[in-house]
Each structure stands twice: as structure tokens, then as C-alpha cells.
Design a protein around this motif. Structure first.
Motif, PDB file in Angstrom:
ATOM      1  N   GLY A   3       0.714  -1.002  -0.046  1.00  0.00           N
ATOM      2  CA  GLY A   3       0.029  -0.036   0.037  1.00  0.00           C
ATOM      3  C   GLY A   3       0.896   1.706   0.283  1.00  0.00           C
ATOM      4  N   GLY A   4       1.950   0.892   0.332  1.00  0.00           N
ATOM      5  CA  GLY A   4       3.054   2.475   0.699  1.00  0.00           C
ATOM      6  C   GLY A   4       3.469   3.084  -0.957  1.00  0.00           C
ATOM      7  N   SER A   5       3.576   4.300  -1.361  1.00  0.00           N
ATOM      8  CA  SER A   5       4.196   4.631  -2.768  1.00  0.00           C
ATOM      9  C   SER A   5       5.738   4.892  -2.872  1.00  0.00           C
ATOM     10  CB  SER A   5       4.038   5.800  -2.881  1.00  0.00           C
ATOM     11  OG  SER A   5       4.227   7.007  -2.052  1.00  0.00           O
ATOM     12  N   GLY A   6       6.412   4.684  -1.412  1.00  0.00           N
ATOM     13  CA  GLY A   6       7.706   3.880  -1.518  1.00  0.00           C
ATOM     14  C   GLY A   6       7.902   3.495  -0.271  1.00  0.00           C
ATOM     15  N   SER A   7       8.851   3.434  -0.091  1.00  0.00           N
ATOM     16  CA  SER A   7       9.820   2.798   0.852  1.00  0.00           C
ATOM     17  C   SER A   7       9.077   3.111   2.432  1.00  0.00           C
ATOM     18  CB  SER A   7      10.949   2.534   0.948  1.00  0.00           C
ATOM     19  OG  SER A   7      12.050   4.126   1.518  1.00  0.00           O
ATOM     20  N   ASP A   8       8.621   2.196   3.437  1.00  0.00           N
ATOM     21  CA  ASP A   8       8.493   3.216   4.402  1.00  0.00           C
ATOM     22  C   ASP A   8       9.642   3.495   5.659  1.00  0.00           C
ATOM     23  OD1 ASP A   8       5.519   2.622   4.215  1.00  0.00           O
ATOM     24  OD2 ASP A   8       5.478   0.535   2.918  1.00  0.00           O
ATOM     25  N   ILE A   9      10.451   1.922   5.212  1.00  0.00           N
ATOM     26  CA  ILE A   9      11.782   2.254   6.192  1.00  0.00           C
ATOM     27  C   ILE A   9      13.017   2.424   5.629  1.00  0.00           C
ATOM     28  CG2 ILE A   9      13.303   1.106   8.127  1.00  0.00           C
ATOM     29  CD1 ILE A   9      10.712   0.005   9.369  1.00  0.00           C
ATOM     30  N   ASN A  10      13.637   3.287   6.013  1.00  0.00           N
ATOM     31  CA  ASN A  10      15.678   3.324   4.736  1.00  0.00           C
ATOM     32  C   ASN A  10      15.832   3.524   6.734  1.00  0.00           C
ATOM     33  OD1 ASN A  10      14.072   4.006   2.366  1.00  0.00           O
ATOM     34  ND2 ASN A  10      14.102   6.621   2.701  1.00  0.00           N
ATOM     35  N   ILE A  11      16.881   2.646   6.534  1.00  0.00           N
ATOM     36  CA  ILE A  11      17.653   2.595   6.987  1.00  0.00           C
ATOM     37  C   ILE A  11      19.314   3.019   7.047  1.00  0.00           C
ATOM     38  CG2 ILE A  11      19.006   0.942   9.209  1.00  0.00           C
ATOM     39  CD1 ILE A  11      16.314  -0.447   9.283  1.00  0.00           C
ATOM     40  N   PRO A  12      19.244   3.787   7.294  1.00  0.00           N
ATOM     41  CA  PRO A  12      21.132   4.764   6.673  1.00  0.00           C
ATOM     42  C   PRO A  12      22.077   4.168   7.298  1.00  0.00           C
ATOM     43  CG  PRO A  12      19.532   6.509   7.406  1.00  0.00           C
ATOM     44  CD  PRO A  12      19.567   5.128   7.651  1.00  0.00           C
ATOM     45  N   GLY A  13      23.282   3.952   6.714  1.00  0.00           N
ATOM     46  CA  GLY A  13      24.465   3.993   7.386  1.00  0.00           C
ATOM     47  C   GLY A  13      24.948   2.455   8.159  1.00  0.00           C
ATOM     48  N   ILE A  14      24.155   1.456   7.363  1.00  0.00           N
ATOM     49  CA  ILE A  14      24.493   0.279   7.681  1.00  0.00           C
ATOM     50  C   ILE A  14      25.884  -0.428   6.674  1.00  0.00           C
ATOM     51  CG2 ILE A  14      24.412  -2.339   7.603  1.00  0.00           C
ATOM     52  CD1 ILE A  14      20.673  -0.636   7.756  1.00  0.00           C
ATOM     53  N   LYS A  15      26.921  -1.242   7.106  1.00  0.00           N
ATOM     54  CA  LYS A  15      27.864  -1.204   6.895  1.00  0.00           C
ATOM     55  C   LYS A  15      27.221  -2.751   5.004  1.00  0.00           C
ATOM     56  CE  LYS A  15      31.434  -1.848  10.305  1.00  0.00           C
ATOM     57  NZ  LYS A  15      32.005  -2.022  11.050  1.00  0.00           N
ATOM     58  N   PRO A  16      27.846  -2.595   4.192  1.00  0.00           N
ATOM     59  CA  PRO A  16      27.114  -3.169   2.964  1.00  0.00           C
ATOM     60  C   PRO A  16      27.217  -4.618   3.400  1.00  0.00           C
ATOM     61  CG  PRO A  16      28.795  -1.821   2.627  1.00  0.00           C
ATOM     62  CD  PRO A  16      28.777  -1.703   3.939  1.00  0.00           C
ATOM     63  N   GLY A  17      27.782  -5.347   4.179  1.00  0.00           N
ATOM     64  CA  GLY A  17      27.465  -6.579   4.240  1.00  0.00           C
ATOM     65  C   GLY A  17      26.883  -7.001   5.628  1.00  0.00           C
ATOM     66  N   ILE A  18      26.714  -5.808   6.123  1.00  0.00           N
ATOM     67  CA  ILE A  18      25.402  -6.600   7.438  1.00  0.00           C
ATOM     68  C   ILE A  18      24.544  -5.934   6.404  1.00  0.00           C
ATOM     69  CG2 ILE A  18      24.254  -5.384   8.916  1.00  0.00           C
ATOM     70  CD1 ILE A  18      26.842  -5.255  10.382  1.00  0.00           C
ATOM     71  N   ALA A  19      23.533  -4.886   5.681  1.00  0.00           N
ATOM     72  CA  ALA A  19      23.088  -4.571   5.138  1.00  0.00           C
ATOM     73  C   ALA A  19      22.342  -5.921   3.849  1.00  0.00           C
ATOM     74  CB  ALA A  19      22.633  -3.450   4.103  1.00  0.00           C
ATOM     75  N   GLY A  20      23.184  -6.344   3.265  1.00  0.00           N
ATOM     76  CA  GLY A  20      23.208  -7.484   2.465  1.00  0.00           C
ATOM     77  C   GLY A  20      22.327  -8.332   3.754  1.00  0.00           C
ATOM     78  N   THR A  21      23.023  -9.550   4.842  1.00  0.00           N
ATOM     79  CA  THR A  21      22.716 -10.284   4.937  1.00  0.00           C
ATOM     80  C   THR A  21      21.017  -9.597   6.159  1.00  0.00           C
ATOM     81  OG1 THR A  21      24.578 -10.670   5.975  1.00  0.00           O
ATOM     82  CG2 THR A  21      22.820 -11.127   7.289  1.00  0.00           C
ATOM     83  N   LEU A  22      20.952  -8.101   6.765  1.00  0.00           N
ATOM     84  CA  LEU A  22      19.851  -8.072   6.927  1.00  0.00           C
ATOM     85  C   LEU A  22      19.132  -8.241   5.724  1.00  0.00           C
ATOM     86  CD1 LEU A  22      19.827  -4.711   8.668  1.00  0.00           C
ATOM     87  CD2 LEU A  22      19.328  -6.707   9.515  1.00  0.00           C
ATOM     88  N   LYS A  23      18.761  -7.831   4.806  1.00  0.00           N
ATOM     89  CA  LYS A  23      18.618  -8.201   3.502  1.00  0.00           C
ATOM     90  C   LYS A  23      17.965  -9.292   3.286  1.00  0.00           C
ATOM     91  CE  LYS A  23      17.961  -7.073  -1.970  1.00  0.00           C
ATOM     92  NZ  LYS A  23      18.077  -8.669  -2.012  1.00  0.00           N
ATOM     93  N   GLU A  24      18.087 -10.690   3.629  1.00  0.00           N
ATOM     94  CA  GLU A  24      18.438 -11.693   2.224  1.00  0.00           C
ATOM     95  C   GLU A  24      17.773 -12.206   3.873  1.00  0.00           C
ATOM     96  OE1 GLU A  24      18.872 -13.591   0.278  1.00  0.00           O
ATOM     97  OE2 GLU A  24      20.275 -11.752  -0.022  1.00  0.00           O
ATOM     98  N   GLU A  25      18.017 -12.079   5.015  1.00  0.00           N
ATOM     99  CA  GLU A  25      16.484 -12.703   6.873  1.00  0.00           C
ATOM    100  C   GLU A  25      15.426 -12.000   6.703  1.00  0.00           C
ATOM    101  OE1 GLU A  25      15.984 -14.238   9.816  1.00  0.00           O
ATOM    102  OE2 GLU A  25      18.208 -15.015   9.077  1.00  0.00           O
ATOM    103  N   ILE A  26      15.281 -11.041   6.151  1.00  0.00           N
ATOM    104  CA  ILE A  26      14.245  -9.961   6.099  1.00  0.00           C
ATOM    105  C   ILE A  26      13.058 -11.063   5.095  1.00  0.00           C
ATOM    106  CG2 ILE A  26      12.729  -8.295   5.361  1.00  0.00           C
ATOM    107  CD1 ILE A  26      14.685  -6.609   7.603  1.00  0.00           C
ATOM    108  N   SER A  27      13.981 -10.981   3.741  1.00  0.00           N
ATOM    109  CA  SER A  27      13.584 -11.590   2.701  1.00  0.00           C
ATOM    110  C   SER A  27      13.735 -13.003   2.858  1.00  0.00           C
ATOM    111  CB  SER A  27      14.207 -11.877   1.293  1.00  0.00           C
ATOM    112  OG  SER A  27      15.112 -10.370   1.225  1.00  0.00           O
ATOM    113  N   GLU A  28      13.764 -14.139   3.323  1.00  0.00           N
ATOM    114  CA  GLU A  28      13.518 -15.178   4.252  1.00  0.00           C
ATOM    115  C   GLU A  28      12.370 -15.419   4.603  1.00  0.00           C
ATOM    116  OE1 GLU A  28      16.651 -17.608   5.922  1.00  0.00           O
ATOM    117  OE2 GLU A  28      17.922 -16.890   4.531  1.00  0.00           O
ATOM    118  N   ARG A  29      12.461 -14.132   5.795  1.00  0.00           N
ATOM    119  CA  ARG A  29      11.429 -13.987   7.549  1.00  0.00           C
ATOM    120  C   ARG A  29       9.583 -14.149   6.471  1.00  0.00           C
ATOM    121  NH1 ARG A  29      12.559 -14.127  12.880  1.00  0.00           N
ATOM    122  NH2 ARG A  29      15.010 -13.874  13.015  1.00  0.00           N
TER     123      ARG A  29
END
Length: 177
Positions: free
Chosen positions: A146-172
Motif C-alpha cells: 500500500g505504500g508508494s515508496g519505502s516505509d523504512i530507510n535505514i541508512p549508515g549500515i555496513k554493506p555486508g550487514i545490509a546484505g545479510t539483513l536483506k536476506e534474513e528479512i526476505s526469508e522471513r
């Protein structure tokens, strides 16, 4: 309404005091390198403004120069406030991943906490601008239905951690679908 469905319908009141407290969660801080990105953006804006005022001061008639000096002082005070606000924003921002949701807290004067359950998330992405690559940080973007854009933008994360978070959230997301 179907009489059988109406008979089985229940809507019990919840004990608000027994609900989990998101404020008790230990948040992961965002990288201090994000502060550099914010300050560079603010500094570049200030530079353009100072150059504009300097050119304006040269061309403005003498009777308006005091107004221009007042505007310069006001703008410098505003930029000093912005530099301070950037520091406090980074200092007070954080995120946490829980079993059922993700939390992002940010802000200084106007603090905002967003809690998004995984069953509402549509997709997740990781973005990196040129400056993000130089500073070795990334932004995790979480999109909900229902959103037109992203609902949460979490800036300033190390790229490796951001990728791991993305994969974990995608699995969930997949598990909740």
C-alpha cells in the motif's frame, strides 16, 4: 453476516500492560560514517549559499546591505543548528530485528519509531550512492503493502550487514507468506 460465523466471532480485549515493549529492545546504532555523508551535504549547501550571498552583497544597493547581513547571520545560525541536528540524528538512530518485526528509531527533537511486522513487508532492497561507496555504507529500504515508496530507510549500515539483513528479512517474508 453468516449466523455460524457470527456465533464463532470473538474479539477479546488485550491487556495493554502485558504487550511487548519495543522500547526495551537494544537497538543497533547506525554507522558514524553516515554523519560524514550528512555533514558533507549540509556543507555543500552552505557553500553554495555563502557564494550566493557574497555575489549578492557585491551587487545589492547600499541601503539593503544591512538586510543581507542579517539574512547571512540567520542562515549561518540555521546551518549551525543543522550540523548539530545531524550529529544528534546519527547518535540517536538505531534499528533492531526481532522474530516478528523490524524496528527503526530516528530523530532528535521529533523522535520517530517505526515497527513493521514481516507479514506487511513486500520487498527489501539495498542502495548505495557514490558517497556511500566512498564511505563504505549502505541504506536498507523496506517496502510494505500500500505504500508508494519505502516505509523504512535505514541508512549508515555496513554493506555486508545490509546484505545479510536483506536476506534474513526476505526469508522471513517468505515464511510469513
Amino acid at each position: 453476516m453468516d449466523p455460524i460465523a457470527a456465533e464463532n466471532f470473538k474479539n477479546f480485549q488485550l491487556d495493554v500492560a502485558a504487550l511487548p515493549n519495543y522500547e526495551a529492545v537494544q537497538l543497533e546504532p547506525i554507522s558514524r560514517k553516515y554523519l560524514i555523508k550528512l555533514q558533507v551535504g549540509t556543507g555543500v549547501s552552505l557553500l553554495f549559499l555563502v557564494v550566493g550571498f557574497a555575489v549578492g552583497y557585491y551587487f545589492v544597493p547600499e541601503e539593503f546591505k544591512n538586510y543581507l547581513i542579517g539574512a547571512i547571520v540567520l542562515m549561518l545560525a540555521l546551518f549551525l543548528w543543522t550540523f548539530f541536528n545531524n550529529i544528534m540524528y546519527v547518535k540517536r538512530s538505531g534499528y533492531a530485528l526481532r522474530e516478528q518485526d523490524i524496528i527503526f528509531k530516528r530523530g532528535f527533537l521529533f523522535e520517530k519509531t517505526t515497527v513493521v511486522p514481516f507479514n506487511r513487508i513486500q520487498h527489501v532492497s539495498v542502495e548505495r550512492s557514490f558517497l556511500d561507496k566512498v564511505l563504505n555504507i549502505a541504506t536498507l529500504k523496506i517496502f510494505t503493502a500500500g505504500g508508494s515508496g519505502s516505509d523504512i530507510n535505514i541508512p549508515g549500515i555496513k554493506p555486508g550487514i545490509a546484505g545479510t539483513l536483506k536476506e534474513e528479512i526476505s526469508e522471513r517474508i517468505f515464511r510469513h507468506a
